[in-house]
Design an enzyme around this catalytic site. Structure first.
Site, PDB file in Angstrom:
ATOM      1  N   HIS A 227     -30.764  -0.237-129.368  1.00 27.52           N
ATOM      2  CA  HIS A 227     -29.717  -1.428-129.160  1.00 27.52           C
ATOM      3  C   HIS A 227     -30.106  -2.655-129.165  1.00 27.52           C
ATOM      4  O   HIS A 227     -31.289  -3.062-129.293  1.00 27.52           O
ATOM      5  CB  HIS A 227     -29.422  -1.006-127.672  1.00 27.52           C
ATOM      6  CG  HIS A 227     -30.401  -1.256-126.588  1.00 27.52           C
ATOM      7  ND1 HIS A 227     -30.444  -2.514-126.099  1.00 27.52           N
ATOM      8  CD2 HIS A 227     -31.247  -0.445-125.860  1.00 27.52           C
ATOM      9  CE1 HIS A 227     -31.455  -2.568-125.076  1.00 27.52           C
ATOM     10  NE2 HIS A 227     -31.986  -0.973-125.030  1.00 27.52           N
TER      11      HIS A 227
ATOM     12  N   ASP B  84     -28.795  -5.551-127.661  1.00 26.98           N
ATOM     13  CA  ASP B  84     -28.441  -6.262-126.830  1.00 26.98           C
ATOM     14  C   ASP B  84     -29.479  -6.480-125.795  1.00 26.98           C
ATOM     15  O   ASP B  84     -30.406  -5.280-125.648  1.00 26.98           O
ATOM     16  CB  ASP B  84     -26.813  -6.133-125.973  1.00 26.98           C
ATOM     17  CG  ASP B  84     -26.794  -4.502-125.308  1.00 26.98           C
ATOM     18  OD1 ASP B  84     -27.751  -3.586-125.948  1.00 26.98           O
ATOM     19  OD2 ASP B  84     -26.484  -4.233-124.212  1.00 26.98           O
TER      20      ASP B  84
ATOM     21  N   ASP C 265     -37.727  -4.167-124.311  1.00 24.90           N
ATOM     22  CA  ASP C 265     -36.591  -3.672-124.054  1.00 24.90           C
ATOM     23  C   ASP C 265     -35.398  -4.009-124.851  1.00 24.90           C
ATOM     24  O   ASP C 265     -34.458  -4.962-124.323  1.00 24.90           O
ATOM     25  CB  ASP C 265     -36.098  -3.336-122.673  1.00 24.90           C
ATOM     26  CG  ASP C 265     -34.879  -2.476-122.370  1.00 24.90           C
ATOM     27  OD1 ASP C 265     -34.376  -1.675-123.082  1.00 24.90           O
ATOM     28  OD2 ASP C 265     -34.566  -2.585-121.239  1.00 24.90           O
TER      29      ASP C 265
ATOM     30  N   GLU D 183     -25.593  -1.413-124.852  1.00 22.62           N
ATOM     31  CA  GLU D 183     -26.291  -0.477-124.131  1.00 22.62           C
ATOM     32  C   GLU D 183     -26.798  -0.805-122.631  1.00 22.62           C
ATOM     33  O   GLU D 183     -26.672   0.177-121.703  1.00 22.62           O
ATOM     34  CB  GLU D 183     -27.748  -0.109-124.622  1.00 22.62           C
ATOM     35  CG  GLU D 183     -28.468   1.195-124.135  1.00 22.62           C
ATOM     36  CD  GLU D 183     -29.230   1.127-123.127  1.00 22.62           C
ATOM     37  OE1 GLU D 183     -29.413   2.019-122.349  1.00 22.62           O
ATOM     38  OE2 GLU D 183     -29.517  -0.040-122.593  1.00 22.62           O
ATOM     39  N   GLU D 184     -26.799  -2.132-122.441  1.00 22.08           N
ATOM     40  CA  GLU D 184     -27.260  -2.664-121.200  1.00 22.08           C
ATOM     41  C   GLU D 184     -25.993  -2.622-120.231  1.00 22.08           C
ATOM     42  O   GLU D 184     -26.290  -3.216-119.047  1.00 22.08           O
ATOM     43  CB  GLU D 184     -27.929  -3.867-121.218  1.00 22.08           C
ATOM     44  CG  GLU D 184     -29.084  -4.083-121.934  1.00 22.08           C
ATOM     45  CD  GLU D 184     -30.351  -3.085-121.181  1.00 22.08           C
ATOM     46  OE1 GLU D 184     -30.178  -2.555-120.204  1.00 22.08           O
ATOM     47  OE2 GLU D 184     -31.529  -3.325-121.899  1.00 22.08           O
TER      48      GLU D 184
ATOM     49  N   GLU E 150     -37.220   4.538-124.432  1.00 23.77           N
ATOM     50  CA  GLU E 150     -37.690   4.804-123.082  1.00 23.77           C
ATOM     51  C   GLU E 150     -38.939   5.725-123.133  1.00 23.77           C
ATOM     52  O   GLU E 150     -39.809   5.606-122.123  1.00 23.77           O
ATOM     53  CB  GLU E 150     -36.715   5.960-122.390  1.00 23.77           C
ATOM     54  CG  GLU E 150     -36.071   5.472-121.235  1.00 23.77           C
ATOM     55  CD  GLU E 150     -36.892   4.773-120.116  1.00 23.77           C
ATOM     56  OE1 GLU E 150     -37.025   3.640-120.095  1.00 23.77           O
ATOM     57  OE2 GLU E 150     -37.660   5.469-119.358  1.00 23.77           O
TER      58      GLU E 150
HETATM   59 ZN    ZN Z   1     -33.156  -0.545-123.407  1.00 25.19          ZN
END
Ligand code: ZN
Length: 441
Positions: free
Chosen positions: A72, A74, A104, A138-139, A167
């Site tokens: 992702h 974002d 992340d 995604e967030e 993850e």
């Molecule tokens: Zn993430």
């Protein structure tokens, strides 16, 4: 010249994609330029021009099914956070890249891009096509990102059997052993709202014993003092077995005890608190009160109080109805529970994690590049876009290897101030991904 993740990550951090609003289109444009310069063709899909998703397909030798890499673009915001270095400058300080998304997951995206460019540079093609999906949103629920692609363009992922995403990976140090988690199953969200109703009143008088505020106290005590019942799953059991096999005593025995323990009212002892809580979180459904809404007037006894609950259901066949019963038992039969959001369930035919040749390939790469490290099959309490790609029958693994320095606490920097990633960790991850692309069957 091999491609390096570091300058790519610095560029990616400088493109502000805080979601909301996201504005992932600028990031997609950057990736598109980068890949086309290397002769890799891309396609852009999106609900709107500012929130696009990119798909690149690198042709393979046709000897294996296509492999999906998803990332992702974002990031979460930085409002109210106190950063030592600016969060969107992508500064390199003392061997670490600083900025929102460093871990992340722009760091992971940079590693994927570097690995693909390296493959190109070496003139090698992987066993199967590699599909890179750079997705938005995604967030904040993935509606315009992976959710949109899976719903509107499932044909992009035809025949894909395995996927790699976020993850897992980031190394965990426990008892002097370095573990490399490979996420094989994720919990799913079950967000609830508990509503307590009662007679309101004037704040100048004594409140009756059954006032909503008094009952709120009871509910919060119940939710924080007792955990939900234990449910064994094959994936979590395998995770605990792998941990206790590799750990020294007395930690090995502590972890082995977790496999059978069913204590509900205390945190497991003997392990460092953070690890104990993480492990315990994947042995049961969990529920945390996070938002309380009551009166906004100081002189009014509220006639209604709501408590929002961040609930998480174990992977597998567990249902929302079963989870609701457990929460209701915990809070007593006071108040009504409403479901705010239920995370997607992985389809039944791929719900059990697979530990076959593809998984072996991941552990093989880790053993080769870090002989002292121990690969660890892991169940994560979080949920990622894997839940959406799994709807297409794709087996998703969370695997973005970062060899982090022991005790560095980088994993704790997700979504908070001072997110950063060591250069060494990025290079290790790029090497792992390159090795995977060259070696998977
Ligand atoms: Zn993430």
């Amino acid at each position: 010249m091999p491609a390096h993740a570091v300058p790519l990550l610095q560029d990616l951090i400088r493109i502000n994609t805080v979601n909301p609003p996201g504005d992932e289109g600028q990031c997609v444009a950057y990736v598109e330029r980068l890949l086309s310069a290397a002769g890799i063709s891309t396609k852009i899909f999106g609900l709107d021009d500012r929130r696009t998703n990119l798909i690149a397909r690198i042709p393979g030798r046709g000897e294996a099914p296509p492999l999906l890499l998803h990332a992702h673009s974002d990031v979460v915001g930085v409002t109210g956070q106190n950063w030592l270095y600016p969060p969107f400058d992508g500064l390199l300080v003392d061997g670490e890249v600083w900025g929102r998304g460093a871990i992340d997951m722009k760091g992971g995206l940079a590693m994927m891009l570097a690995a693909l460019l390296n493959l190109r540079e070496r003139g090698e093609s992987p066993a199967g096509d590699v599909v890179l999906a750079v997705v938005a949103d995604e967030e904040a629920g993935s509606e315009s990102g992976a959710g949109f692609l899976v719903r509107e363009h499932p044909e992009l992922f035809d025949d894909v059997r395995y996927a790699i995403g976020e993850e897992g990976g980031a190394g965990v140090e426990l008892g002097g052993v370095r573990f490399h988690p490979i996420v094989v199953a994720e919990k799913r969200a079950a967000w609830l709202r508990l509503r307590l109703r009662g007679a309101g009143g004037h704040g100048s008088r004594l409140a009756p014993p059954d006032a909503t505020i008094a009952r709120l106290g009871g509910v919060l005590t119940a939710l924080s003092g007792v955990r939900l019942p234990r449910h064994p799953t094959a994936a979590a059991d395998r995770m605990l077995a792998a941990l206790s096999d590799a750990l020294p005593e007395p930690l090995a025995a502590e972890v082995a005890r977790l496999r059978h323990d069913n204590v509900r009212d205390a945190v497991p002892s003997g392990l460092p608190l953070e690890e104990a809580l993480l492990l315990d979180s994947v042995l049961r459904h969990t529920v945390n009160p996070t938002v309380v809404r009551a009166s906004d007037k100081i002189n009014v006894l509220p006639s209604e109080i709501t408590v929002d609950l961040d609930g998480r259901i174990l992977p597998g066949e567990f249902t929302m109805a079963g989870f609701l019963r457990e929460v209701q038992d915990l809070v007593g039969h006071d108040g009504e529970l409403e479901v705010l959001l239920e995370g997607e369930k992985v389809p039944a035919d791929i719900a059990e994690p697979e530990f076959g040749p593809f998984y072996e390939c991941l552990t093989g790469v880790l053993r080769k590049l870090d002989p002292m490290g121990v690969p660890l099959p892991m169940v994560t309490p979080a949920s990622t876009d894997a839940r959406l790609f799994a709807r297409l029958g794709i087996r998703c693994y969370g695997w973005l290897p970062l060899r982090l320095p022991p005790g560095s606490g980088h994993r704790r920097l997700l979504h908070v101030a001072n997110e950063r990633v060591p250069v060494d960790a990025l290079e290790f991850g790029t090497d792992c991904l390159t090795e995977l692309l060259l070696g998977y069957r």
